[in-house]
Write a protein that holds these residues in place. Structure first.
Motif, PDB file in Angstrom:
ATOM      1  N   SER A 179       0.846  -1.184   0.000  1.00 34.98           N
ATOM      2  CA  SER A 179       0.000   0.000   0.000  1.00 34.98           C
ATOM      3  C   SER A 179       0.885   1.238   0.000  1.00 34.98           C
ATOM      4  O   SER A 179       2.010   1.188   0.485  1.00 34.98           O
ATOM      5  CB  SER A 179      -0.879  -0.013   1.253  1.00 34.98           C
ATOM      6  N   LYS A 226       0.447   3.662   1.881  1.00 38.27           N
ATOM      7  CA  LYS A 226       0.469   4.125   3.271  1.00 38.27           C
ATOM      8  C   LYS A 226       1.086   3.059   4.164  1.00 38.27           C
ATOM      9  O   LYS A 226       1.015   1.869   3.862  1.00 38.27           O
ATOM     10  CB  LYS A 226      -0.946   4.417   3.766  1.00 38.27           C
ATOM     11  N   ASN A 227       1.665   3.485   5.264  1.00 36.07           N
ATOM     12  CA  ASN A 227       2.181   2.574   6.289  1.00 36.07           C
ATOM     13  C   ASN A 227       1.264   2.660   7.493  1.00 36.07           C
ATOM     14  O   ASN A 227       1.341   3.596   8.286  1.00 36.07           O
ATOM     15  CB  ASN A 227       3.611   2.963   6.678  1.00 36.07           C
ATOM     16  N   VAL A 228       0.364   1.671   7.611  1.00 37.25           N
ATOM     17  CA  VAL A 228      -0.673   1.702   8.645  1.00 37.25           C
ATOM     18  C   VAL A 228      -0.905   0.288   9.166  1.00 37.25           C
ATOM     19  O   VAL A 228      -0.801  -0.682   8.424  1.00 37.25           O
ATOM     20  CB  VAL A 228      -1.997   2.257   8.066  1.00 37.25           C
ATOM     21  N   ASP A 258       4.400   0.212   2.442  1.00 40.30           N
ATOM     22  CA  ASP A 258       4.796   0.702   1.123  1.00 40.30           C
ATOM     23  C   ASP A 258       6.034   0.000   0.561  1.00 40.30           C
ATOM     24  O   ASP A 258       6.445   0.261  -0.567  1.00 40.30           O
ATOM     25  CB  ASP A 258       5.010   2.220   1.148  1.00 40.30           C
TER      26      ASP A 258
END
Length: 84
Positions: free
Chosen positions: A43, A45-47, A58
């Motif tokens: 993704s 984003k880093n979540v 990512d």
């Protein structure tokens, strides 16, 4: 307005307020299946998901992934899924 009528209205308002608080807290509760497998999904984003079993990453930087894994473990422990 009579005092007894005012007391009744205040009592009824209190009941609705308490009932509303109880139903809102139940809606916000996250139910976690502790038998899940940790997933890492590519993704931008880093979540970490609320339950700690899905990491959006990512793909850049091992330090970032390490931090995300630690955060995931903390969330799993907070939900009672792991002992550390």
């Amino acid at each position: 307005m009579k005092l007894s009528s005012l007391k009744s209205i205040l009592c009824l308002s209190l009941v609705f307020l308490c009932f509303g608080c109880a139903t809102n807290s139940a809606k916000n509760e996250v139910i976690v299946d502790c038998n899940q497998t940790l997933s890492i999904v590519e993704s931008p984003k880093n979540v970490v998901s609320e339950d700690g079993f899905t990491i959006l990453y990512d793909g850049k930087g091992g330090d970032t992934l390490e931090k995300l894994l630690k955060e995931a473990l903390k969330k799993q422990i907070a939900h009672g899924c792991k002992n550390g």
